[in-house]
Design a protein around this motif. Structure first.
Motif, PDB file in Angstrom:
ATOM      1  N   SER A  57       0.882  -1.399  -0.050  1.00 50.47           N
ATOM      2  CA  SER A  57       0.013  -0.123   0.013  1.00 50.47           C
ATOM      3  C   SER A  57       0.817   1.403   0.044  1.00 50.47           C
ATOM      4  CB  SER A  57      -0.930  -0.083   1.186  1.00 50.47           C
ATOM      5  OG  SER A  57      -1.631   0.953   1.399  1.00 50.47           O
ATOM      6  N   ALA A  58       0.157   2.336  -0.293  1.00 50.59           N
ATOM      7  CA  ALA A  58       0.764   3.755  -0.468  1.00 50.59           C
ATOM      8  C   ALA A  58      -0.058   4.483   0.444  1.00 50.59           C
ATOM      9  CB  ALA A  58       0.957   4.305  -1.706  1.00 50.59           C
ATOM     10  N   PHE A  80       2.780  -3.476   4.150  1.00 47.45           N
ATOM     11  CA  PHE A  80       4.040  -3.196   3.604  1.00 47.45           C
ATOM     12  C   PHE A  80       3.637  -1.638   2.898  1.00 47.45           C
ATOM     13  CE2 PHE A  80       5.558  -7.425   4.200  1.00 47.45           C
ATOM     14  CZ  PHE A  80       6.642  -7.205   4.725  1.00 47.45           C
ATOM     15  N   PHE A  81       4.032  -0.646   3.569  1.00 49.32           N
ATOM     16  CA  PHE A  81       3.458   0.718   2.980  1.00 49.32           C
ATOM     17  C   PHE A  81       4.690   1.490   2.425  1.00 49.32           C
ATOM     18  CE2 PHE A  81       0.587  -0.614   6.121  1.00 49.32           C
ATOM     19  CZ  PHE A  81      -0.596  -0.338   5.691  1.00 49.32           C
ATOM     20  N   LEU A  82       4.621   1.892   1.132  1.00 50.38           N
ATOM     21  CA  LEU A  82       5.707   2.759   0.501  1.00 50.38           C
ATOM     22  C   LEU A  82       5.799   4.089   1.281  1.00 50.38           C
ATOM     23  CD1 LEU A  82       4.553   2.699  -3.272  1.00 50.38           C
ATOM     24  CD2 LEU A  82       6.251   0.967  -1.938  1.00 50.38           C
ATOM     25  N   VAL A  86       8.984   7.210  -1.806  1.00 49.95           N
ATOM     26  CA  VAL A  86       9.126   6.254  -2.710  1.00 49.95           C
ATOM     27  C   VAL A  86       7.859   6.421  -3.518  1.00 49.95           C
ATOM     28  CG1 VAL A  86       8.634   3.748  -3.082  1.00 49.95           C
ATOM     29  CG2 VAL A  86      10.371   4.448  -1.505  1.00 49.95           C
ATOM     30  N   TYR A  87       6.699   6.605  -2.590  1.00 45.91           N
ATOM     31  CA  TYR A  87       5.556   6.748  -3.343  1.00 45.91           C
ATOM     32  C   TYR A  87       5.361   8.038  -4.445  1.00 45.91           C
ATOM     33  CZ  TYR A  87       0.588   7.943  -4.105  1.00 45.91           C
ATOM     34  OH  TYR A  87      -0.808   8.406  -4.680  1.00 45.91           O
ATOM     35  N   PHE A 118       4.773  -2.280   8.120  1.00 48.97           N
ATOM     36  CA  PHE A 118       6.164  -1.922   7.699  1.00 48.97           C
ATOM     37  C   PHE A 118       6.164  -0.864   6.716  1.00 48.97           C
ATOM     38  CE2 PHE A 118       6.383  -6.246   9.466  1.00 48.97           C
ATOM     39  CZ  PHE A 118       7.197  -6.287  10.138  1.00 48.97           C
ATOM     40  N   GLU A 119       7.090  -0.141   6.745  1.00 43.07           N
ATOM     41  CA  GLU A 119       7.420   0.943   5.637  1.00 43.07           C
ATOM     42  C   GLU A 119       8.530   0.633   4.559  1.00 43.07           C
ATOM     43  OE1 GLU A 119       7.527   5.770   5.769  1.00 43.07           O
ATOM     44  OE2 GLU A 119       9.306   4.669   6.750  1.00 43.07           O
TER      45      GLU A 119
END
Length: 130
Positions: A57-58, A80-82, A86-87, A118-119
């Protein structure tokens, strides 16, 4: 491994991951799975009931909205998040970054309990826990 890519990430990136990893993983896009505009609490509950999904996800609002954060943390999902940096990159750079950490993502998902978040940062192959 089952990976759901959320609406904040291009569906083209989800399709590319699906084709690239079709032999070993199931990769889906939230829009294809639920239709456009599905509420976060709806898909979190549905995927949790379905079992063992990893969410790419973002949408960092999930990590800041109390109800969504609680739903995610109590779900059977791993997120897991951007990172914002990064996004904000062009889609091909986002894709390159996801590919760069894919093996670490697979490994991390086997080591943590469901509900972990997590990022994905710009550098390295470690994740920042949210």
């Amino acid at each position: 491994m089952k990976v759901m890519v959320d609406e904040c990430i291009s569906p083209y990136l989800a399709r590319a991951l699906r084709e690239l990893f079709a032999v070993d993983h199931q990769v889906a896009n939230i829009r294809d799975h639920f239709g456009p505009g599905v509420k976060d609490l709806t898909w979190i509950k549905s995927l949790s009931d379905d079992g063992e999904w990893i969410v790419l996800s973002a949408d960092r609002r999930i990590t800041r909205n109390k109800a969504e954060m609680q739903a995610f943390k109590s779900s059977g999902l791993i997120g897991f998040f951007l990172s914002k940096s990064v996004y904000q990159k062009p889609m091909h750079r986002q894709f390159m970054r996801v590919l760069a950490v894919w093996e670490s993502l697979e490994k991390q998902a086997t080591l943590v309990r469901p509900g972990a978040m997590f990022e994905i940062t710009e550098r390295g192959d470690r994740f920042r826990q949210l």
